[in-house]
Design an enzyme around this catalytic site. Sequence first.
Site, mmCIF file in Angstrom:
data_model
loop_
_atom_site.group_PDB
_atom_site.id
_atom_site.type_symbol
_atom_site.label_atom_id
_atom_site.label_comp_id
_atom_site.label_asym_id
_atom_site.label_seq_id
_atom_site.Cartn_x
_atom_site.Cartn_y
_atom_site.Cartn_z
ATOM 1 N N VAL A 23 38.065 116.823 101.881
ATOM 2 C CA VAL A 23 37.537 117.295 100.593
ATOM 3 C C VAL A 23 36.092 117.662 100.916
ATOM 4 O O VAL A 23 35.242 116.797 101.073
ATOM 5 C CB VAL A 23 37.629 116.203 99.506
ATOM 6 N N PRO A 24 35.810 118.959 101.072
ATOM 7 C CA PRO A 24 34.585 119.418 101.733
ATOM 8 C C PRO A 24 33.296 119.325 100.905
ATOM 9 O O PRO A 24 32.683 120.323 100.543
ATOM 10 C CB PRO A 24 34.916 120.866 102.075
ATOM 11 N N CYS A 25 32.851 118.091 100.674
ATOM 12 C CA CYS A 25 31.603 117.904 99.934
ATOM 13 C C CYS A 25 30.401 118.424 100.723
ATOM 14 O O CYS A 25 29.354 118.710 100.140
ATOM 15 C CB CYS A 25 31.427 116.443 99.547
ATOM 16 N N HIS A 26 30.550 118.602 102.035
ATOM 17 C CA HIS A 26 29.457 119.149 102.844
ATOM 18 C C HIS A 26 29.169 120.610 102.491
ATOM 19 O O HIS A 26 28.101 121.121 102.813
ATOM 20 C CB HIS A 26 29.775 119.023 104.342
ATOM 21 N N ARG A 27 30.082 121.265 101.787
ATOM 22 C CA ARG A 27 29.899 122.671 101.401
ATOM 23 C C ARG A 27 29.109 122.829 100.106
ATOM 24 O O ARG A 27 28.910 123.944 99.644
ATOM 25 C CB ARG A 27 31.265 123.352 101.256
#
Length: 162
Positions: free
Chosen positions: A121-125
């Site tokens: 779940v790409p919270c880094h984006r």
Amino acid sequence: MLFKTYLSTPLGYFEISGTDNGVQTVKKFDTPGPESIEIPHCLKECKQQLKEYFERKRIHFKIKIDWGDATDFHKSVWEELLRIPYGHTTSYSAIAEKLGDPKKVRAVGQANGSNPLTIIVPCHRVIAKNGDLQGYFYGLDMKRKLLELENPMSFASQGSLF
């Protein structure tokens, strides 16, 4: 029953845990711990897909997720994160607007920070509205490395001209 497996990556070890119902967490660890004797298919699949991600062979994850007892709001934020395309970014405020309440920017940030499935779940984006890298549970250095992996032309460190 909760199962665990570990993956060594260029950014360190990641613990992948979950049940027969799906993957519940992907967390960074300094060293791997004891691995479960039996590992459900969904955890094996997650491990393989993360390996492919770090090899730049995978841009979408197709795994079974078990959100556990997360709140509906957190799940709605995480579902929105899953819609951010590989190699792209969005802002906390843009997510709040998509969820129908631009005033919930801080709540979106808190949900982002409690994301149990890092990378998947790409919270880094998610970055600040002004384009700055902000707030990542594992630090901005790791956030930048993940963004560089996905989009080297936009996020790569600039080298010397000499």
